[in-house]
Design a protein around this motif. Structure first.
Motif, short mmCIF file in Angstrom:
data_model
loop_
_atom_site.label_atom_id
_atom_site.label_comp_id
_atom_site.label_asym_id
_atom_site.label_seq_id
_atom_site.Cartn_x
_atom_site.Cartn_y
_atom_site.Cartn_z
N SER A 400 0.83 -1.22 0.00
CA SER A 400 0.00 0.00 0.00
C SER A 400 0.86 1.26 0.00
O SER A 400 0.50 2.28 -0.60
N GLY A 401 2.03 1.22 0.66
CA GLY A 401 2.94 2.36 0.66
C GLY A 401 3.46 2.66 -0.73
O GLY A 401 3.60 3.83 -1.12
N VAL A 402 3.76 1.62 -1.49
CA VAL A 402 4.23 1.79 -2.87
C VAL A 402 3.10 2.37 -3.72
O VAL A 402 3.34 3.26 -4.57
N LEU A 403 1.89 1.88 -3.53
CA LEU A 403 0.76 2.39 -4.30
C LEU A 403 0.51 3.86 -4.02
O LEU A 403 0.23 4.66 -4.94
N ARG A 404 0.65 4.30 -2.75
CA ARG A 404 0.47 5.72 -2.42
C ARG A 404 1.55 6.57 -3.08
O ARG A 404 1.28 7.65 -3.59
N TRP A 405 2.79 6.07 -3.05
CA TRP A 405 3.89 6.82 -3.68
C TRP A 405 3.68 6.94 -5.19
O TRP A 405 3.87 8.00 -5.78
N GLY A 407 0.86 6.94 -6.65
CA GLY A 407 -0.24 7.88 -6.84
C GLY A 407 0.25 9.31 -6.80
O GLY A 407 -0.20 10.16 -7.60
N ARG A 408 1.16 9.62 -5.86
CA ARG A 408 1.69 10.99 -5.77
C ARG A 408 2.50 11.35 -7.02
O ARG A 408 2.39 12.47 -7.53
N VAL A 409 3.33 10.40 -7.48
CA VAL A 409 4.11 10.65 -8.69
C VAL A 409 3.19 10.86 -9.89
O VAL A 409 3.38 11.79 -10.69
N TRP A 410 2.18 10.02 -10.00
CA TRP A 410 1.24 10.13 -11.11
C TRP A 410 0.49 11.47 -11.06
O TRP A 410 0.34 12.14 -12.10
N LEU A 412 1.50 14.28 -9.63
CA LEU A 412 2.42 15.37 -9.90
C LEU A 412 2.69 15.52 -11.40
O LEU A 412 2.62 16.62 -11.96
N VAL A 413 2.97 14.41 -12.07
CA VAL A 413 3.25 14.46 -13.51
C VAL A 413 2.00 14.86 -14.28
O VAL A 413 2.08 15.66 -15.23
N SER A 414 0.85 14.32 -13.89
CA SER A 414 -0.40 14.66 -14.57
C SER A 414 -0.68 16.16 -14.45
O SER A 414 -1.08 16.82 -15.43
N ARG A 415 -0.49 16.70 -13.26
CA ARG A 415 -0.72 18.14 -13.05
C ARG A 415 0.25 18.98 -13.86
O ARG A 415 -0.13 20.01 -14.45
#
Length: 446
Positions: A400-405, A407-410, A412-415
């Motif tokens: 779950s920690g990897v999935l949250r990280w 998500g944050r990367v995704w 940030l790049v999407s924004r």
């Protein structure tokens, strides 16, 4: 060896941890399963005697390589041999058991070790090696044995010949011809490599598969020209993989396994990565073969690898019944209480993280994880958190920690993409703090 049941060129290999005391040998003990007994006509008689008496004096003797004196040879079913050892030197001045054996059988022996009042120890009654301290005597006697061709430096008793002689077809052939006159004759260099024959089947039992290929087995002795038979055992694939790194340096060479100049330029390997089991097996044989190649002048480097990284194991939780030792599948375990118990009986369980194994039911099907999370996420999960040489305790809930990280990367790049597509960058509108951050990003990126 000297005796009526052995040929004049028979040799007996004996391992000792005390070469400095070799002048004090009184006898040699053989294990009842020693190969020497199986290769003589008198084996049946000696075997029967061993069963009756436990200790049998064989009708042969070993010639001492330094004194040329005969050493009596015994077979003992009472002696405790070290692992992988089937022959032992009896040195009474170093070992009370050897001393008792020598006295019981009326054997003469020399005291070759002398302890001084100042605590030092030296070798005596040992010809030109007398009066040397123990360490110096050990080195000089070992060096002399190497020069005489009757011994050498310490080797590991764990380095057995199981990788050399195997009764299988798909290994590298052993280039030896067995001749009634010349015994074991090596195949000439010009006739190498030996090519294996094509076998119609591998169903023969009771011997090596190659033994049935009579046209291939029957040959002529390269030394006397008489009839001979090829060796039908083959070498294990470990022998091939023990030098592949040298062949990789010169893979298209048709005249030799590798060119020394090329191997010296590219070798040694900078980093060897392997698991614990791999490191103690393949690494063992690879270093052994490279040491041999160095000794023969085929490579300049003695060690084939500069650095070793032993990667850790991925361990899974196992559930073992405390009373019986039986391993349970996770579906057979009740995890609802404060401690795991067996569903069917309620018996207490021993829960441990162990190397994943089918027999322990603690493996993980990677395909299920890939289907659920994708290969990139699973890779990140395996790599995150611990250095490569550390064991991993597999716990998929921590993904779950990897999935949250991710998500944050995704996000940030999407924004970033969204802003770039809708608002062109206007450097003049940046604040001082934003300009500072931009300069840092540019500096790090370039």
């Amino acid at each position: 060896l000297e005796g009526k049941d052995v040929s004049s060129d028979s040799l007996l290999s004996v391992y000792t941890t005390s070469p400095e005391a070799v002048y004090g040998v009184s006898h040699i003990l053989l294990h009842p399963e020693h190969h020497l007994l199986k290769g003589t006509h008198a084996f049946a008689q000696w075997s029967a005697e061993i069963t009756k008496q436990k200790v049998v004096h064989l009708p042969l003797s070993a010639v001492h390589p330094y004194t040329n004196k005969p050493i009596p040879v015994y077979v003992s079913a009472e002696e405790v041999f070290q692992e992988h050892m089937d022959a032992k030197l009896g040195i009474p001045c170093l070992n009370e058991t050897d001393k008792a054996f020598a006295e019981e059988h009326g054997l003469d022996f020399e005291l070759v070790v002398e302890h001084s009042t100042d605590g030092s120890t030296k070798v005596v009654n040992s010809a030109q090696f007398s009066d040397l301290d123990m360490q110096e005597a050990r080195e000089k006697i070992t060096k002399a044995a190497r020069q005489k061709g009757c011994g050498g430096h310490w080797t590991s008793p764990n380095l057995c010949d199981w990788a050399i002689s195997r009764q299988r077809f798909w290994g590298a052939p052993i280039p030896i011809v067995h001749c009634p006159t010349c015994k074991e004759a090596p195949v000439p260099y010009d006739d190498l490599p030996i090519e294996l024959p094509n076998l119609d089947s591998l169903t023969d039992k009771g011997g090596p598969p190659l033994a049935s290929a009579h046209e291939w087995v029957d040959t002529t002795c390269p030394q006397c020209g008489g009839p001979g038979k090829r060796e039908t055992d083959t070498m294990d694939t470990f022998v091939d993989s023990a030098w592949y790194f040298l062949r990789f340096c010169d893979p298209h060479n048709t005249e030799a396994p590798w060119n020394k100049q090329v191997a010296d330029y590219l070798m040694p390997v900078d980093l060897y990565i392997g698991g614990k089991e791999h490191a103690v097996m393949h690494l063992y044989y690879a270093r052994f073969l490279n040491h041999f190649a160095h000794q023969q002048g085929l490579v300049s480097h003695k060690e084939p690898f500069k650095r070793l990284l032993v990667q850790g194991l991925v361990k899974g939780p196992s559930y073992r019944v405390a009373s019986t030792g039986k391993y349970l599948m996770p579906s057979e375990v009740d995890l609802s209480g404060p401690e795991p118990v067996e569903k069917e009986t309620g018996d207490k369980l021993i829960v441990e993280y162990e190397k994943m194994s089918k027999s322990k039911h603690n493996g993980v099907d990677p395909q299920e994880l890939l289907d659920q999370y994708g290969i990139d996420t699973v890779r990140l999960f395996i790599l995150q958190g611990v250095p490569p040489e550390t064991d991993i305790h597999w716990n998929i809930r921590a993904i779950s920690g990897v999935l949250r990280w991710q998500g944050r990367v995704w996000g940030l790049v999407s924004r970033f993409i969204e802003l770039r597509d809708t608002l062109p960058p206007i450097p003049e509108t940046l604040s001082d703090s934003d300009r500072k951050i931009e300069r840092q990003l540019r500096s790090k990126a370039n």
